[in-house]
Design an enzyme around this catalytic site. Sequence first.
Site, mmCIF file in Angstrom:
data_model
loop_
_atom_site.group_PDB
_atom_site.id
_atom_site.type_symbol
_atom_site.label_atom_id
_atom_site.label_comp_id
_atom_site.label_asym_id
_atom_site.label_seq_id
_atom_site.Cartn_x
_atom_site.Cartn_y
_atom_site.Cartn_z
ATOM 1 C CE LYS A 159 -39.960 21.512 -9.217
ATOM 2 N NZ LYS A 159 -41.062 21.975 -8.816
HETATM 3 C C1 LIG Z 1 -42.568 23.926 -3.233
HETATM 4 C C2 LIG Z 1 -42.457 24.921 -4.573
HETATM 5 N N1 LIG Z 1 -42.458 26.188 -4.375
HETATM 6 C C3 LIG Z 1 -42.189 27.135 -5.219
HETATM 7 C C4 LIG Z 1 -42.379 26.680 -6.589
HETATM 8 C C5 LIG Z 1 -42.402 27.725 -7.756
HETATM 9 O O1 LIG Z 1 -41.200 27.447 -8.658
HETATM 10 P P1 LIG Z 1 -41.239 27.845 -9.989
HETATM 11 O O2 LIG Z 1 -41.690 29.248 -10.313
HETATM 12 O O3 LIG Z 1 -39.741 27.784 -10.406
HETATM 13 O O4 LIG Z 1 -42.061 26.864 -10.701
HETATM 14 C C6 LIG Z 1 -42.573 25.523 -6.743
HETATM 15 C C7 LIG Z 1 -42.844 24.784 -8.153
HETATM 16 O O5 LIG Z 1 -41.934 24.365 -8.980
HETATM 17 C C8 LIG Z 1 -42.731 24.364 -5.702
HETATM 18 O O6 LIG Z 1 -42.831 23.266 -6.021
#
Ligand SMILES: Cc1ncc(COP(=O)(O)O)c(C=O)c1O
Length: 327
Positions: A159
């Site tokens: 991230k």
């Molecule tokens: C690009 C992206 N995909 C998927 C997710 C979903 O991830 P999570 O379920 O860990 O929040 C997120 C959010 O964090 C994201 O930014």
Amino acid sequence: MSMQSKYIWMNGELVEFEKATIHFLTPALHYGVGVFEGIRCYATEQGPAIFRLREHLTRMVNSVKILGFRNFPYTVADLAEAVRLTVSVNGYEECYIRPLVYLTEGGWNLTVDAGKPAVGIAVWEWSNYLGEAALEKGIRANITSFTRHHPNVMMTKAKITGNYANSVLAKTESMRYGFEEAIMLDPQGYVAECTGENLFLVRDGAIYTPPTAPVLEGITRDTIKTLANELGYPVLESQVSRDQLYIADEVFVCGTAAECIALCEIDFRTIGDGKMGPVTHAVQKAFQAAIRGRHPRSAEWLDYVNTAVAEMAPVEEAAIDLGSFAD
Ligand SMILES: Cc1ncc(COP(=O)(O)O)c(C=O)c1O
């Protein structure tokens, strides 16, 4: 949405909200060199509880590694303690939690080695990101004209703050067209994910989701896979084409901020009967139970916050009393 809180944790100290500022010449701000997490704390019968805290912080420490920082001074356990403290001193029953590691004190030569990683943790009250109505009614989305990252252009398992310029381009475009979310295709033209959520489709009683290579390994995605399997729905990782979405029985997306939301229309095509379908409904229900401490899986996934510290003042005392958060 008010992001105001009492304190923000910055590099080991609790700082009053107004004083939690950084300098204009912080390299992270100029080059997108930072990593973050989005985590939620939910009200439960046993008090506030943070959902899958360890997994989120492990992913953040992995993001730090992927970005290339060496000698990051915090462990997952240190960060977990800091997150619990931040939630606790702000006194929230439910909140969104945003830890951020950012490049500071150098790095203008475009290397992480010339600077240092700094860490902040903010919390604020944030109800469903796509709107409360979306939970019941679902939302409309389109395929954005912007391609999701090639995994050797940006690191899709991290991230990284800079990654999100791609999400901002896509979501801004979709919202200007009147949709509520953007679906992004990978560089090969297969469905990848949404701007802040992973995607699933349902067809003939089976659930499909794109493989992990080009997407973020969502913690909600993992949660949904576990819950769906337990409900008797097989979940298969498989490449998904745009037209497979159009003819799916159901499509839904999931993420920490958005939770679990049906996509009822994609590119002006109605999905299923245009309402949240039965599989999405069952999975959403199990997810809602899990995050609020009402599911057999909750014990394993929830990290209860010691609210006793919230009453402590002045805040310096709370900062010293880290021992009360030990595992
Ligand atoms: C690009 C992206 N995909 C998927 C997710 C979903 O991830 P999570 O379920 O860990 O929040 C997120 C959010 O964090 C994201 O930014």
